[in-house]
Motif scaffolding. Structure first.
Motif, PDB file in Angstrom:
ATOM      1  N   TYR A  58      45.572  55.434  33.599  1.00 28.68           N
ATOM      2  CA  TYR A  58      46.300  54.960  34.772  1.00 28.68           C
ATOM      3  C   TYR A  58      47.587  54.257  34.349  1.00 28.68           C
ATOM      4  N   GLU A  59      48.507  54.188  35.276  1.00 27.41           N
ATOM      5  CA  GLU A  59      49.776  53.523  34.987  1.00 27.41           C
ATOM      6  C   GLU A  59      49.571  52.024  34.797  1.00 27.41           C
ATOM      7  N   THR A  60      48.633  51.443  35.549  1.00 28.54           N
ATOM      8  CA  THR A  60      48.333  50.017  35.417  1.00 28.54           C
ATOM      9  C   THR A  60      46.842  49.818  35.187  1.00 28.54           C
ATOM     10  N   GLU A  61      46.487  48.727  34.542  1.00 27.78           N
ATOM     11  CA  GLU A  61      45.078  48.406  34.308  1.00 27.78           C
ATOM     12  C   GLU A  61      44.343  48.164  35.616  1.00 27.78           C
ATOM     13  N   GLN A  62      45.015  47.554  36.562  1.00 30.54           N
ATOM     14  CA  GLN A  62      44.390  47.208  37.838  1.00 30.54           C
ATOM     15  C   GLN A  62      43.795  48.426  38.540  1.00 30.54           C
ATOM     16  N   GLU A  63      44.409  49.580  38.362  1.00 32.65           N
ATOM     17  CA  GLU A  63      43.934  50.798  39.023  1.00 32.65           C
ATOM     18  C   GLU A  63      42.552  51.222  38.546  1.00 32.65           C
ATOM     19  N   ASN A  64      42.127  50.722  37.391  1.00 36.30           N
ATOM     20  CA  ASN A  64      40.824  51.099  36.836  1.00 36.30           C
ATOM     21  C   ASN A  64      39.780  50.002  37.029  1.00 36.30           C
ATOM     22  N   LEU A  65      40.131  48.975  37.788  1.00 38.28           N
ATOM     23  CA  LEU A  65      39.229  47.845  38.010  1.00 38.28           C
ATOM     24  C   LEU A  65      38.789  47.789  39.469  1.00 38.28           C
ATOM     25  N   LEU A  66      37.490  47.664  39.676  1.00 39.98           N
ATOM     26  CA  LEU A  66      36.966  47.561  41.044  1.00 39.98           C
ATOM     27  C   LEU A  66      37.239  46.196  41.654  1.00 39.98           C
ATOM     28  N   TRP A  67      37.223  45.175  40.820  1.00 40.15           N
ATOM     29  CA  TRP A  67      37.300  43.800  41.322  1.00 40.15           C
ATOM     30  C   TRP A  67      38.561  43.135  40.782  1.00 40.15           C
ATOM     31  N   TYR A  68      39.477  42.833  41.705  1.00 41.49           N
ATOM     32  CA  TYR A  68      40.751  42.266  41.257  1.00 41.49           C
ATOM     33  C   TYR A  68      41.361  41.395  42.353  1.00 41.49           C
ATOM     34  N   ASP A  69      40.519  40.542  42.960  1.00 42.66           N
ATOM     35  CA  ASP A  69      41.066  39.573  43.902  1.00 42.66           C
ATOM     36  C   ASP A  69      41.685  38.426  43.100  1.00 42.66           C
TER      37      ASP A  69
END
Length: 318
Positions: A58-69
């Motif tokens: 993915y372009e960003t790590e966040q796109e591969n994380l379910l939990w990112y509040d």
């Protein structure tokens, strides 16, 4: 996040190009060779993923994380200050899988229940320490650093278990694997640090075989270090120690027996194999809510890339 539902079952690859694996996307990119690179010529301009013949990122790590509040983002950024290596944006990342699963259990307040069932002991309190970061101490865990020093490691380059859970009765070390195996050797076979001599030769009390046999001949260097450091920390805390190799159901079925040939177990010190599918089955028993549904969908949709014949590989036997 892309998985079985969103990706093609088979992708077209030739010597020069690879097609985007996302369904209904006809775009192709230049084929990568050897090491994976995050370069524009390998990126789908529509879906923004970097593509190779066997995986994507993915372009960003966040796109591969379910939990990112906001709370997750804060914790994740604090962990990154002490975590040494991360390919968390990669589709088949063990770290992303570890974060998504363990953060679910932690967020839902399920760690004590899950561990109680796992160990058949009533666990009342639990602190999740991912990649050595202690939320309570707001830094890398002091006792782990002390163990590193005791056995001749440096804090900066010391052993880093994926998952540590400190509880009131048991210290848990969990080493997570997805596409890799528990086969590691020391980078410098001649440098034993103080693994055999630390804490008045504790090595002799917890191992049957010598360092060379375990770490070099049998390629259990990582298991050796975690068994040693975890046993030492548990002794300082005066609690039990349980060390788990967390793998796919189809992988390393003999790891417990193989490692048993070299370690000494007691009622207070145990090693075992655990599978991702076991955790999935536990989650399936929970009361339905949005986060449970998100988690089970993730497990069921998870892939680990494409095979040598260009077909998609389902991650779990569920």
């Amino acid at each position: 996040m892309y998985g079985l539902k969103e990706l093609k079952g088979c992708i077209k690859i030739d010597k020069e190009s690879v097609e985007c694996p996302v369904k209904d996307c006809s775009l192709i990119v230049e084929r990568q060779h050897k090491s994976f690179k995050r370069e524009q010529k390998y990126q789908c301009p529509k879906h923004k993923i970097f593509i190779s013949p066997t995986t994507f990122e993915y372009e960003t790590e966040q796109e591969n994380l379910l939990w990112y509040d906001s709370a997750d983002k804060y914790l994740y950024n604090e962990i990154k200050k002490v975590k040494r290596e991360s390919r968390i944006a990669r589709d088949n990342s063990e770290d992303a899988l570890t974060w998504n699963v363990m953060r679910f259990l932690d967020r839902q307040g399920l760690l004590t229940d899950f561990l109680s069932k796992l160990s058949n002991k009533k666990i009342n309190e639990a602190e999740l320490i991912l990649w050595s970061y202690s939320p309570k101490e707001k830094s890398d865990w002091t006792l782990l650093n002390k163990a590193r020093i005791e056995f001749g490691e440096t804090i900066k380059h010391g052993s880093e278990p994926d998952i540590i859970i400190r509880t009131d009765k048991v210290l848990y070390f969990i080493e997570a694997k997805l596409t890799t195996k528990n086969e590691t050797t020391p980078p410098n076979p001649q440098e034993k640090k103080k693994y055999e001599t630390g804490d008045n030769n504790m090595f002799q009390q917890i191992f049957k075989s010598d360092y060379e046999t375990i770490a070099i001949k049998k390629k259990r260097y990582e298991l050796l270090r975690f068994w040693l450091l975890g046993s030492w920390i548990a002794k300082q805390l005066d609690i039990d120690f349980e060390f788990y190799s967390l793998v796919k159901q189809s992988c390393e079925r003999e790891i417990k027996g193989d490692f048993a040939k070299h370690r000494i177990e007691t009622a207070k010190r145990k090693f075992s194999r655990m599978t991702w599918e076991q955790i999935y089955n536990y989650i399936k028993t929970l009361t339905n809510n949005k986060e449970k549904q998100k988690m089970t969908d993730y497990f069921e949709n998870k892939i680990i890339g494409y095979s040598s014949n260009n077909t998609i590989i389902k991650a779990f036997n569920i």
